[in-house]
Design a protein around this motif. Structure first.
Motif, PDB file in Angstrom:
ATOM      1  N   THR A  28       8.507   7.716  -3.757  1.00 34.11           N
ATOM      2  CA  THR A  28       8.889   7.582  -5.274  1.00 34.11           C
ATOM      3  C   THR A  28       8.155   7.294  -6.420  1.00 34.11           C
ATOM      4  OG1 THR A  28      10.808   6.273  -4.974  1.00 34.11           O
ATOM      5  CG2 THR A  28      11.136   8.198  -3.280  1.00 34.11           C
ATOM      6  N   PRO A  29       8.795   8.108  -6.884  1.00 35.39           N
ATOM      7  CA  PRO A  29       7.466   7.826  -8.491  1.00 35.39           C
ATOM      8  C   PRO A  29       8.966   6.570  -8.685  1.00 35.39           C
ATOM      9  CG  PRO A  29       7.879  10.093  -8.408  1.00 35.39           C
ATOM     10  CD  PRO A  29       8.597   9.903  -6.895  1.00 35.39           C
ATOM     11  N   HIS A  30      10.176   7.307  -8.908  1.00 39.35           N
ATOM     12  CA  HIS A  30      10.791   5.956 -10.104  1.00 39.35           C
ATOM     13  C   HIS A  30      10.875   3.908  -8.678  1.00 39.35           C
ATOM     14  CE1 HIS A  30      11.963  10.153 -10.243  1.00 39.35           C
ATOM     15  NE2 HIS A  30      12.033   9.678 -11.048  1.00 39.35           N
ATOM     16  N   GLN A  31      11.370   4.423  -7.711  1.00 42.40           N
ATOM     17  CA  GLN A  31      10.659   3.301  -7.281  1.00 42.40           C
ATOM     18  C   GLN A  31       9.352   2.440  -6.831  1.00 42.40           C
ATOM     19  OE1 GLN A  31      12.535   3.871  -3.506  1.00 42.40           O
ATOM     20  NE2 GLN A  31      12.642   1.732  -2.506  1.00 42.40           N
ATOM     21  N   HIS A  32       8.381   3.553  -6.972  1.00 37.15           N
ATOM     22  CA  HIS A  32       7.218   2.827  -6.501  1.00 37.15           C
ATOM     23  C   HIS A  32       5.956   3.601  -7.471  1.00 37.15           C
ATOM     24  CE1 HIS A  32       9.167   3.886  -2.433  1.00 37.15           C
ATOM     25  NE2 HIS A  32       8.352   2.301  -1.890  1.00 37.15           N
ATOM     26  N   LYS A  33       6.335   3.998  -8.595  1.00 33.60           N
ATOM     27  CA  LYS A  33       5.431   4.394 -10.236  1.00 33.60           C
ATOM     28  C   LYS A  33       5.079   5.129  -9.471  1.00 33.60           C
ATOM     29  CE  LYS A  33       8.327   1.735 -12.891  1.00 33.60           C
ATOM     30  NZ  LYS A  33       9.803   2.792 -12.764  1.00 33.60           N
ATOM     31  N   VAL A  34       4.859   5.676  -8.721  1.00 35.50           N
ATOM     32  CA  VAL A  34       3.504   7.167  -7.730  1.00 35.50           C
ATOM     33  C   VAL A  34       3.448   7.739  -9.011  1.00 35.50           C
ATOM     34  CG1 VAL A  34       2.818   5.377  -6.203  1.00 35.50           C
ATOM     35  CG2 VAL A  34       4.816   7.563  -5.993  1.00 35.50           C
ATOM     36  N   SER A  35       2.466   9.281  -8.471  1.00 37.89           N
ATOM     37  CA  SER A  35       2.704  10.023  -9.582  1.00 37.89           C
ATOM     38  C   SER A  35       3.087  11.426  -8.522  1.00 37.89           C
ATOM     39  CB  SER A  35       1.069  10.480  -9.598  1.00 37.89           C
ATOM     40  OG  SER A  35       1.019  11.227  -8.504  1.00 37.89           O
ATOM     41  N   ALA A  36       3.608  11.316  -7.822  1.00 37.30           N
ATOM     42  CA  ALA A  36       4.491  12.239  -7.377  1.00 37.30           C
ATOM     43  C   ALA A  36       5.107  11.828  -6.252  1.00 37.30           C
ATOM     44  CB  ALA A  36       3.956  13.636  -6.988  1.00 37.30           C
ATOM     45  N   PHE A  37       6.865  12.684  -5.799  1.00 35.29           N
ATOM     46  CA  PHE A  37       6.977  11.982  -4.141  1.00 35.29           C
ATOM     47  C   PHE A  37       6.051  12.176  -2.982  1.00 35.29           C
ATOM     48  CE2 PHE A  37      10.290  12.560  -6.722  1.00 35.29           C
ATOM     49  CZ  PHE A  37      11.944  12.103  -6.662  1.00 35.29           C
ATOM     50  N   MET A  38       5.575  11.711  -1.925  1.00 38.61           N
ATOM     51  CA  MET A  38       4.903  11.505  -1.468  1.00 38.61           C
ATOM     52  C   MET A  38       5.231  10.652  -0.085  1.00 38.61           C
ATOM     53  SD  MET A  38       1.562   8.762  -2.488  1.00 38.61           S
ATOM     54  CE  MET A  38       1.896   9.547  -4.113  1.00 38.61           C
ATOM     55  N   LYS A  39       3.977  10.798   0.872  1.00 39.74           N
ATOM     56  CA  LYS A  39       4.324  10.445   1.970  1.00 39.74           C
ATOM     57  C   LYS A  39       2.541  10.383   2.314  1.00 39.74           C
ATOM     58  CE  LYS A  39       8.470  12.303   4.625  1.00 39.74           C
ATOM     59  NZ  LYS A  39       8.931  12.756   6.000  1.00 39.74           N
ATOM     60  N   VAL A  40       1.985   9.150   3.264  1.00 42.79           N
ATOM     61  CA  VAL A  40       0.859   8.598   3.142  1.00 42.79           C
ATOM     62  C   VAL A  40       1.086   8.163   4.731  1.00 42.79           C
ATOM     63  CG1 VAL A  40      -0.587   6.551   2.582  1.00 42.79           C
ATOM     64  CG2 VAL A  40       1.106   7.327   0.576  1.00 42.79           C
ATOM     65  N   TYR A  41       0.194   8.822   5.050  1.00 45.77           N
ATOM     66  CA  TYR A  41      -0.392   8.699   7.005  1.00 45.77           C
ATOM     67  C   TYR A  41      -2.195   8.303   6.805  1.00 45.77           C
ATOM     68  CZ  TYR A  41       2.848  12.776   6.989  1.00 45.77           C
ATOM     69  OH  TYR A  41       3.999  13.170   6.893  1.00 45.77           O
ATOM     70  N   GLU A  42      -1.856   7.582   8.280  1.00 51.82           N
ATOM     71  CA  GLU A  42      -3.357   7.047   7.863  1.00 51.82           C
ATOM     72  C   GLU A  42      -3.561   7.762   9.519  1.00 51.82           C
ATOM     73  OE1 GLU A  42      -4.323   2.362   8.622  1.00 51.82           O
ATOM     74  OE2 GLU A  42      -3.251   2.962  10.526  1.00 51.82           O
ATOM     75  N   ILE A  43      -5.056   7.976  10.038  1.00 54.76           N
ATOM     76  CA  ILE A  43      -5.451   8.938  10.485  1.00 54.76           C
ATOM     77  C   ILE A  43      -6.606   7.965  11.213  1.00 54.76           C
ATOM     78  CG2 ILE A  43      -7.476  10.800  11.354  1.00 54.76           C
ATOM     79  CD1 ILE A  43      -5.420  12.113   8.863  1.00 54.76           C
ATOM     80  N   GLU A  44      -6.969   7.221  12.666  1.00 56.47           N
ATOM     81  CA  GLU A  44      -8.097   6.567  13.615  1.00 56.47           C
ATOM     82  C   GLU A  44      -9.209   7.328  13.346  1.00 56.47           C
ATOM     83  OE1 GLU A  44      -6.727   3.980  16.355  1.00 56.47           O
ATOM     84  OE2 GLU A  44      -4.757   3.905  15.084  1.00 56.47           O
ATOM     85  N   LEU A  45     -10.183   7.239  13.129  1.00 54.09           N
ATOM     86  CA  LEU A  45     -11.352   8.384  12.976  1.00 54.09           C
ATOM     87  C   LEU A  45     -12.583   6.970  13.451  1.00 54.09           C
ATOM     88  CD1 LEU A  45     -11.800  11.400  11.212  1.00 54.09           C
ATOM     89  CD2 LEU A  45     -11.184  10.749  13.788  1.00 54.09           C
ATOM     90  N   ASP A  46     -13.470   6.869  13.793  1.00 53.18           N
ATOM     91  CA  ASP A  46     -14.373   6.421  13.894  1.00 53.18           C
ATOM     92  C   ASP A  46     -15.523   6.489  13.852  1.00 53.18           C
ATOM     93  OD1 ASP A  46     -14.011   3.655  14.254  1.00 53.18           O
ATOM     94  OD2 ASP A  46     -13.688   4.206  16.266  1.00 53.18           O
TER      95      ASP A  46
END
Length: 171
Positions: free
Chosen positions: A106-124
């Motif tokens: 969240t912007p307030h807790q983490h000082k990021v630009s918006a509310f966000m979910k961050v994912y990881e995708i595995e590809l080789d």
């Protein structure tokens, strides 16, 4: 209205929808109470696939970026937006890749630009990215990416924060 001027949900501090605004209004007003999704593509070596944004981007042109990112449009949830953006930017089907949620910020807790979910995708392999979104890309270990950013490589503002939060053990 701009072609990519999506209608986005405006949220309160608990990420509950309280209204709607066009993306252009949100950026013009400097708001951070909207939703986005971001994802890092990683390979089996632990490298991150980092693209450079196209010169035509309205914000952060020719800057390094997360592997995939986009706004959660009004009426969508985070996962719907992930699926849509993954297809639009990287020509990947969410149902055919291995992915996981890294975290919710969240912007307030983490000082990021918006509310966000961050994912990881595995590809080789390098994704077949949309040439309107990105002009080039590179595979980098998180610590090398941090060095590039500290040495002045232009990047989207949240990139260094997200790498530090989710890949701190590898820096």
């Amino acid at each position: 209205m701009l072609q990519d001027d999506e209608l986005l949900d405006i949220v309160d501090e608990k990420d509950c929808i309280i209204g709607k605004k066009r993306r252009s209004e949100i950026y013009c007003q400097g708001l951070c109470n909207f939703r986005v999704v971001n994802a890092f593509v990683t390979n089996s070596l632990g490298q991150l696939w980092i693209p450079r944004r196209s010169a035509e981007k309205l914000i952060f042109p020719l800057c390094l970026d997360v592997s995939m990112g986009g706004h959660v449009e009004s009426g969508e949830n985070y996962e719907d937006a992930l699926q849509r953006e993954l297809n639009e930017e990287l020509n990947l089907d969410l149902n055919k890749v291995k992915f996981r949620l890294l975290g919710y910020l969240t912007p307030h807790q983490h000082k990021v630009s918006a509310f966000m979910k961050v994912y990881e995708i595995e590809l080789d392999y390098e994704p077949n990215y949309n040439k309107n979104d990105f002009v080039e890309s590179v595979w980098l270990y998180p610590h090398d990416l941090i060095k590039w950013l500290h040495n002045g490589e232009p990047a989207k503002s949240d990139l260094i924060k997200l790498v530090q939060i989710f890949y701190a053990k590898q820096i």
